[in-house]
Scaffold this motif. Structure first.
Motif, PDB file in Angstrom:
ATOM      1  N   LEU A  73      50.495  19.878  51.120  1.00 45.27           N
ATOM      2  CA  LEU A  73      50.486  20.474  52.483  1.00 45.27           C
ATOM      3  C   LEU A  73      50.744  21.981  52.152  1.00 45.27           C
ATOM      4  O   LEU A  73      51.824  22.365  51.259  1.00 45.27           O
ATOM      5  N   LEU A  74      50.235  22.691  52.961  1.00 45.77           N
ATOM      6  CA  LEU A  74      50.278  24.236  52.638  1.00 45.77           C
ATOM      7  C   LEU A  74      50.612  24.959  54.086  1.00 45.77           C
ATOM      8  O   LEU A  74      50.108  24.587  55.235  1.00 45.77           O
ATOM      9  N   VAL A  75      51.477  25.849  54.100  1.00 44.73           N
ATOM     10  CA  VAL A  75      51.919  26.725  55.512  1.00 44.73           C
ATOM     11  C   VAL A  75      51.797  28.009  54.938  1.00 44.73           C
ATOM     12  O   VAL A  75      52.381  28.496  53.983  1.00 44.73           O
ATOM     13  N   PHE A 124      53.253  28.844  51.323  1.00 43.61           N
ATOM     14  CA  PHE A 124      54.225  27.824  50.903  1.00 43.61           C
ATOM     15  C   PHE A 124      53.289  26.415  50.546  1.00 43.61           C
ATOM     16  O   PHE A 124      52.578  26.103  51.509  1.00 43.61           O
ATOM     17  N   ILE A 125      53.744  25.619  49.525  1.00 43.18           N
ATOM     18  CA  ILE A 125      53.027  24.580  49.070  1.00 43.18           C
ATOM     19  C   ILE A 125      53.926  23.319  48.873  1.00 43.18           C
ATOM     20  O   ILE A 125      54.899  23.680  48.106  1.00 43.18           O
ATOM     21  N   GLN A 126      53.581  22.071  49.335  1.00 42.48           N
ATOM     22  CA  GLN A 126      54.344  21.091  49.009  1.00 42.48           C
ATOM     23  C   GLN A 126      53.592  19.762  48.708  1.00 42.48           C
ATOM     24  O   GLN A 126      52.640  19.525  49.251  1.00 42.48           O
ATOM     25  N   GLN A 127      53.799  19.244  47.636  1.00 47.48           N
ATOM     26  CA  GLN A 127      53.247  18.057  47.111  1.00 47.48           C
ATOM     27  C   GLN A 127      53.635  16.687  48.051  1.00 47.48           C
ATOM     28  O   GLN A 127      54.851  16.688  48.078  1.00 47.48           O
ATOM     29  N   GLY A 156      55.941  28.590  46.070  1.00 50.29           N
ATOM     30  CA  GLY A 156      55.628  29.582  47.150  1.00 50.29           C
ATOM     31  C   GLY A 156      55.047  30.642  46.376  1.00 50.29           C
ATOM     32  O   GLY A 156      55.710  31.182  45.438  1.00 50.29           O
ATOM     33  N   SER A 157      54.192  31.758  47.222  1.00 48.92           N
ATOM     34  CA  SER A 157      53.883  32.728  46.673  1.00 48.92           C
ATOM     35  C   SER A 157      53.106  33.793  47.611  1.00 48.92           C
ATOM     36  O   SER A 157      52.732  33.388  48.720  1.00 48.92           O
ATOM     37  N   TYR A 167      47.951  23.511  56.744  1.00 44.36           N
ATOM     38  CA  TYR A 167      46.752  22.577  56.270  1.00 44.36           C
ATOM     39  C   TYR A 167      46.983  21.740  55.242  1.00 44.36           C
ATOM     40  O   TYR A 167      47.930  21.784  54.587  1.00 44.36           O
ATOM     41  N   SER A 168      46.069  20.837  54.929  1.00 47.05           N
ATOM     42  CA  SER A 168      46.143  19.823  53.703  1.00 47.05           C
ATOM     43  C   SER A 168      44.940  19.779  53.057  1.00 47.05           C
ATOM     44  O   SER A 168      43.834  20.146  53.330  1.00 47.05           O
ATOM     45  N   VAL A 169      45.392  19.753  51.735  1.00 48.74           N
ATOM     46  CA  VAL A 169      43.930  19.649  50.816  1.00 48.74           C
ATOM     47  C   VAL A 169      44.329  18.507  49.751  1.00 48.74           C
ATOM     48  O   VAL A 169      45.450  18.111  49.453  1.00 48.74           O
TER      49      VAL A 169
END
Length: 454
Positions: A115-117, A150-153, A141-142, A105-107
């Protein structure tokens, strides 16, 4: 030496096949997961995509090993793995459970987009300890409990502190249960787009993608911001890809009617249209007509357009340069000849076959059906068309389209501004939907890697 190489290659194929077979047996004997995923999806998420990895992997392993027996595909997978996994790496396992769903998903936070997985892990402590080795400067990630995030800007100035604080904030929010479709539907992708840009004609999309033995099925709904205009009183006898639509996004007229001369706002003020598309012809260039790579690109089509106000098809014909105008309201581009015809005060026809026009009285909002191979079909000089059709991504996409037999998508009224969507993509005999999609995705990945190295 050559015998050794061949033996080694054959051994790797056998080993990979045996490993895949073992995975397949284990998945079927030990797992029948129907749990709804629990993930921390915030209320302001722009869109959410859920992938049923277990359903996909089980079916695709079976397709590759037993139905298709696709040794070439197995070799491609092996090459991709060898390219992207360094055997000398000291990276330790994240203990990700691929029998559980993957949620993407995206925030947006201030001016930054992320973007988050979300995946499931069987060892959150190991994930937290080892994830840093897998992350770049704009990634983190955590894990909390069994959920690993997992998060990516993806947009905005890089800010490691904001990245980490966003990750922790989302991971500590209440978890939401994402409901899965009934098992017999074999849903492998669920997409929920909640916030589309204000300049988009649609405000939300909900879509379920399901696989069966010889087809892909679509179910969902679309929210449309604008009021839908009246339907057409005319239709077309379909021969290629047939589209009927009362959805008219702002960008559509320029895309659909980009072959029309400039300054014809009346003819581009579309209320509804019907299009039967059969490919594109590479014609010789004509005076005062667009020049695309030394060719004039002319769609082989029949088109009916209903405008909001009255229009005169003679004015449309007169707006084209003399180099293509012929008698009886026709346009001669060489191999392609368009006929123009007034159907009603605010409806006109332009295309190669006026006899294809038929009366119509349906109530659907959108309808698409036909043979998808026509979408990328190019006619004209054999040498040039061969080059175009064999260009990297076009060739890959064409190979996928050739495996399909027929597509049909319908959108009908539901409630208020929400419209029901249903569709089906049928595949040719002995063509397996998931396997064809996987092959296309793998080829696209390989092409992207080759292109990035240029």
């Amino acid at each position: 030496m050559q015998i050794k190489k061949r033996f080694y290659a054959a051994f790797l194929v056998v080993l990979l096949t045996a490993s895949s077979l073992l995975i397949f047996i284990c998945l079927n004997l030990l797992s029948n997961n129907q749990n709804n995923p629990l993930v921390p999806v915030p209320d302001d998420a722009n869109w959410v995509l859920r992938l049923d990895a277990e359903s996909f992997v089980k079916k695709e392993v079976y397709n590759t090993l037993f139905a298709e027996k696709d040794d070439a595909f197995i070799l491609k997978v092996r090459e991709l793995i060898e390219k992207n996994l360094n055997p000398d790496s000291n990276k330790k396992s994240l203990h990700i459970d691929f029998q559980e769903d993957i949620v993407i998903y995206s925030v947006k936070r201030d001016t930054k987009s992320f973007l988050l997985v979300a995946v499931q892990t069987t060892n959150s402590n190991a994930f937290n300890k080892n994830i840093a080795a897998y992350c770049k400067a704009n990634q983190a990630g955590s894990a909390k409990g069994n959920c690993a995030l997992f998060i990516q800007q993806i947009k905005g100035e890089k800010d490691p502190e904001k990245l980490q604080s966003t990750l922790e904030n989302i991971l500590n929010q209440p978890f939401k249960e994402l409901e899965k479709a009934a098992p017999e539907k074999n849903e492998f992708i669920a997409l929920d787009v909640k916030k589309l840009p204000l300049n988009s004609a649609f405000s939300a999309i909900n879509l379920s993608v399901q696989h069966q033995d010889s087809e892909i099925n679509l179910e969902g709904s679309i929210a449309y911001r604008k009021k839908v205009g009246p339907g057409l009183k005319f239709g077309l006898k379909p021969k290629g890809v047939y589209i009927y639509s009362r959805f008219i996004p702002e960008e559509l007229p320029d895309t659909l009617l980009n072959f029309l001369p400039d300054g014809l706002s009346t003819f581009k003020d579309i209320q509804a249209f019907a299009l039967d598309f059969n490919g594109t012809y590479l014609e010789d260039t004509k005076e005062n007509m667009p020049n695309n790579f030394a060719f004039l690109l002319v769609p082989t089509m029949n088109l009916i357009v209903q405008t909001k106000n009255s229009c005169n098809v003679t004015e449309l014909w007169e707006a084209f340069p003399e180099s293509v105008r012929s008698s009886n309201l026709s346009l001669n581009f060489g191999n392609t000849i368009y006929r123009l015809k007034q159907l009603s005060p605010n409806t006109y026809f332009i295309g190669v076959d006026p006899t294809s026009v038929i009366p119509y009285s349906g109530n659907e909002i959108l309808s698409l059906k036909g043979n998808l191979e026509k979408v990328t079909k190019v006619y004209g000089g054999t040498f040039v068309t061969a080059i175009i059709e064999n260009m990297g991504p076009i060739r890959v996409f064409n190979d996928f389209l050739k495996s399909t037999d027929f597509v049909q998508i319908k959108v009908g009224a539901k409630k208020g501004k929400d419209y029901k969507l249903e569709g089906q993509i049928k595949f040719k005999p002995k063509k397996l939907p998931l396997h064809e999609m996987t092959k296309m995705s793998l080829d696209m990945i390989q092409f992207a890697e080759q292109y990035s190295q240029l």
